[in-house]
Enzyme design. Structure first.
Site, PDB file in Angstrom:
ATOM      1  N   ASP A 108       0.877  -1.171   0.000  1.00 53.41           N
ATOM      2  CA  ASP A 108       0.000   0.000   0.000  1.00 53.41           C
ATOM      3  C   ASP A 108       0.914   1.221   0.000  1.00 53.41           C
ATOM      4  O   ASP A 108       1.524   1.565   1.010  1.00 53.41           O
ATOM      5  CB  ASP A 108      -0.886  -0.045   1.264  1.00 53.41           C
ATOM      6  CG  ASP A 108      -1.707   1.226   1.453  1.00 53.41           C
ATOM      7  OD1 ASP A 108      -1.721   2.079   0.540  1.00 53.41           O
ATOM      8  OD2 ASP A 108      -2.335   1.351   2.525  1.00 53.41           O
ATOM      9  N   ALA A 109       1.012   1.839  -1.173  1.00 49.14           N
ATOM     10  CA  ALA A 109       1.912   2.982  -1.316  1.00 49.14           C
ATOM     11  C   ALA A 109       1.107   4.267  -1.101  1.00 49.14           C
ATOM     12  O   ALA A 109       0.406   4.741  -1.998  1.00 49.14           O
ATOM     13  CB  ALA A 109       2.566   2.960  -2.700  1.00 49.14           C
TER      14      ALA A 109
ATOM     15  N   THR B 189      -2.397  10.073   5.970  1.00 42.80           N
ATOM     16  CA  THR B 189      -1.994  11.459   5.730  1.00 42.80           C
ATOM     17  C   THR B 189      -3.250  12.331   5.833  1.00 42.80           C
ATOM     18  O   THR B 189      -3.275  13.345   6.519  1.00 42.80           O
ATOM     19  CB  THR B 189      -1.356  11.591   4.334  1.00 42.80           C
ATOM     20  OG1 THR B 189      -0.387  10.560   4.183  1.00 42.80           O
ATOM     21  CG2 THR B 189      -0.725  12.943   4.148  1.00 42.80           C
TER      22      THR B 189
ATOM     23  N   GLU C  41      -7.890   1.358  -3.353  1.00 49.38           N
ATOM     24  CA  GLU C  41      -7.440   1.485  -1.958  1.00 49.38           C
ATOM     25  C   GLU C  41      -8.552   1.203  -0.938  1.00 49.38           C
ATOM     26  O   GLU C  41      -8.338   0.525   0.068  1.00 49.38           O
ATOM     27  CB  GLU C  41      -6.869   2.904  -1.859  1.00 49.38           C
ATOM     28  CG  GLU C  41      -6.699   3.477  -0.544  1.00 49.38           C
ATOM     29  CD  GLU C  41      -5.964   4.850  -0.613  1.00 49.38           C
ATOM     30  OE1 GLU C  41      -5.805   5.454  -1.690  1.00 49.38           O
ATOM     31  OE2 GLU C  41      -5.568   5.290   0.468  1.00 49.38           O
TER      32      GLU C  41
HETATM   33  P1  ATP Z   1      -2.886   8.250   2.650  1.00 50.82           P
HETATM   34  O1  ATP Z   1      -3.626   6.970   2.935  1.00 50.82           O
HETATM   35  O2  ATP Z   1      -3.637   9.457   3.158  1.00 50.82           O
HETATM   36  O3  ATP Z   1      -2.400   8.345   1.242  1.00 50.82           O
HETATM   37  P2  ATP Z   1      -0.660   7.014   4.072  1.00 50.82           P
HETATM   38  O4  ATP Z   1      -1.234   5.721   3.598  1.00 50.82           O
HETATM   39  O5  ATP Z   1       0.770   7.267   3.788  1.00 50.82           O
HETATM   40  O6  ATP Z   1      -1.528   8.234   3.529  1.00 50.82           O
HETATM   41  P3  ATP Z   1      -0.542   6.240   6.860  1.00 50.82           P
HETATM   42  O7  ATP Z   1       0.709   5.506   6.578  1.00 50.82           O
HETATM   43  O8  ATP Z   1      -1.708   5.449   7.347  1.00 50.82           O
HETATM   44  O9  ATP Z   1      -0.967   7.145   5.619  1.00 50.82           O
HETATM   45  O10 ATP Z   1      -0.277   7.391   7.949  1.00 50.82           O
HETATM   46  C1  ATP Z   1       0.621   8.453   7.703  1.00 50.82           C
HETATM   47  C2  ATP Z   1       0.811   9.223   8.994  1.00 50.82           C
HETATM   48  O11 ATP Z   1       1.424   8.361   9.967  1.00 50.82           O
HETATM   49  C3  ATP Z   1       1.737  10.409   8.895  1.00 50.82           C
HETATM   50  O12 ATP Z   1       1.055  11.557   8.466  1.00 50.82           O
HETATM   51  C4  ATP Z   1       2.258  10.542  10.326  1.00 50.82           C
HETATM   52  O13 ATP Z   1       1.354  11.272  11.123  1.00 50.82           O
HETATM   53  C5  ATP Z   1       2.235   9.101  10.829  1.00 50.82           C
HETATM   54  N1  ATP Z   1       3.555   8.421  10.871  1.00 50.82           N
HETATM   55  C6  ATP Z   1       3.790   7.271  11.548  1.00 50.82           C
HETATM   56  N2  ATP Z   1       5.061   6.888  11.444  1.00 50.82           N
HETATM   57  C7  ATP Z   1       5.682   7.807  10.681  1.00 50.82           C
HETATM   58  C8  ATP Z   1       7.016   7.963  10.212  1.00 50.82           C
HETATM   59  N3  ATP Z   1       7.980   7.081  10.519  1.00 50.82           N
HETATM   60  N4  ATP Z   1       7.302   9.011   9.426  1.00 50.82           N
HETATM   61  C9  ATP Z   1       6.353   9.903   9.092  1.00 50.82           C
HETATM   62  N5  ATP Z   1       5.069   9.818   9.506  1.00 50.82           N
HETATM   63  C10 ATP Z   1       4.721   8.792  10.300  1.00 50.82           C
HETATM   64 MG    MG Z   2      -3.195   5.085   3.320  1.00 48.47          MG
END
Ligand code: ATP
Ligand code: MG
Length: 267
Positions: free
Chosen positions: A6-7, A99, A70
């Protein structure tokens, strides 16, 4: 070997299935080239992608990967995790605090998107940086635990000043609404500011989620997303507020890998 990826906007979540066992890891989305280089070393792996950067990742790798939407992938992954947890709920709302935040209603084995909010992990990081100059996620969630929100956020009880309140006095009346009342007497520390950032993010996410739950007649709200990782303050804010509003919150262990697991399962 099967690999589900999941990117997302901030993080690339990777679920590797070998001998019926999952291993999980994540990498920053800015390091997508490194993920592609690794995939080149396992050309025979079956790869399933999802997330906003899935198509871009596909353009970098030798495998002809399966791709799923997604929201469907996330729901499929959540179903797997709920079975593992022996949690038998069929009608619920799930809120993916990535995010940004995306909110979905599930009934009869189907999900529909119920809405979302721009308050989420990205806001937590961006606003914390603007207010304190800090940008390391682990530092932010650690320091947040020491913060005092009372001097920054205005609660209902602050407005009513001891008078009987029509709603619980502990509820936030105005996020950041107490700042000007305390500006001459208090020094707002980085911890105080960051705790209040987590407050507005957590309370907004919860408000939108429980409105969706109420609209659809669901009792349970399942919260996932990397924003909750080691983030006890955000979890507590969301959990307490959901309970206060008479809904049942669940956090899924490794729930941030729902999309990665789900796209692999849909392959
Ligand atoms: P989206 O689904 O909205 O495209 P994503 O899948 O990348 O984004 P997640 O991975 O679920 O989203 O969550 C991203 C959030 O997790 C970041 O905004 C931050 O608050 C938090 N986070 C947790 N670990 C880290 C890390 N190592 N570096 C940066 N952010 C992190
Ligand atoms: Mg996500």
């Amino acid at each position: 070997m099967k690999i589900g990826i999941d990117a997302g906007g901030t993080l690339i979540k990777i679920a590797i299935l070998e001998n019926d066992k999952f291993t999980f890891r994540k990498q920053l989305s800015t390091e997508i080239d490194e993920v592609a280089e690794w995939l080149k070393t396992v050309p025979d792996a079956q790869v399933a992608l999802t997330g906003g950067k899935a198509t871009y990742l596909q353009s970098l790798i030798p495998q002809n990967a399966f791709q799923s939407i997604e929201f469907d992938a996330t729901f499929r992954g959540i179903q797997s995790f709920l079975i593992e947890m022996n949690l038998d709920i069929s009608k619920f709302v799930f809120s993916n605090v990535g995010t940004g935040t995306s909110i979905h209603f599930v009934d009869n084995g189907k999900q529909i998107r119920a809405g979302g909010t721009g308050a989420g992990g990205g806001m937590m990081m961006g606003l914390s940086y603007l207010l304190t100059g800090k940008e390391d996620f682990d530092e932010i969630v650690t320091i947040a635990k020491e913060g005092n929100r009372d001097i920054i956020d205005l609660k209902v009880k602050h407005i009513y000043k001891g008078d009987k309140t029509p709603i619980p006095g502990e509820l936030t009346a105005a996020n950041f609404g107490n700042v000007l009342h305390n500006k001459d007497t208090e020094n707002f520390s980085d911890a105080d500011k960051i705790a209040s950032v987590l407050g507005i993010v957590g309370e907004t996410v919860t408000t939108v989620s429980i409105h969706a739950a109420r609209e659809f007649g669901a009792e349970y709200v399942v919260y996932i997303g990397s924003s909750f990782l080691n983030n006890t303050l955000l979890r507590d804010i969301v959990m307490n507020y959901t309970v206060l509003r008479n809904f049942k919150p669940y956090f899924i262990e490794n729930g941030e890998y729902s999309g990665a697991v789900g796209t692999l399962r849909l392959m």
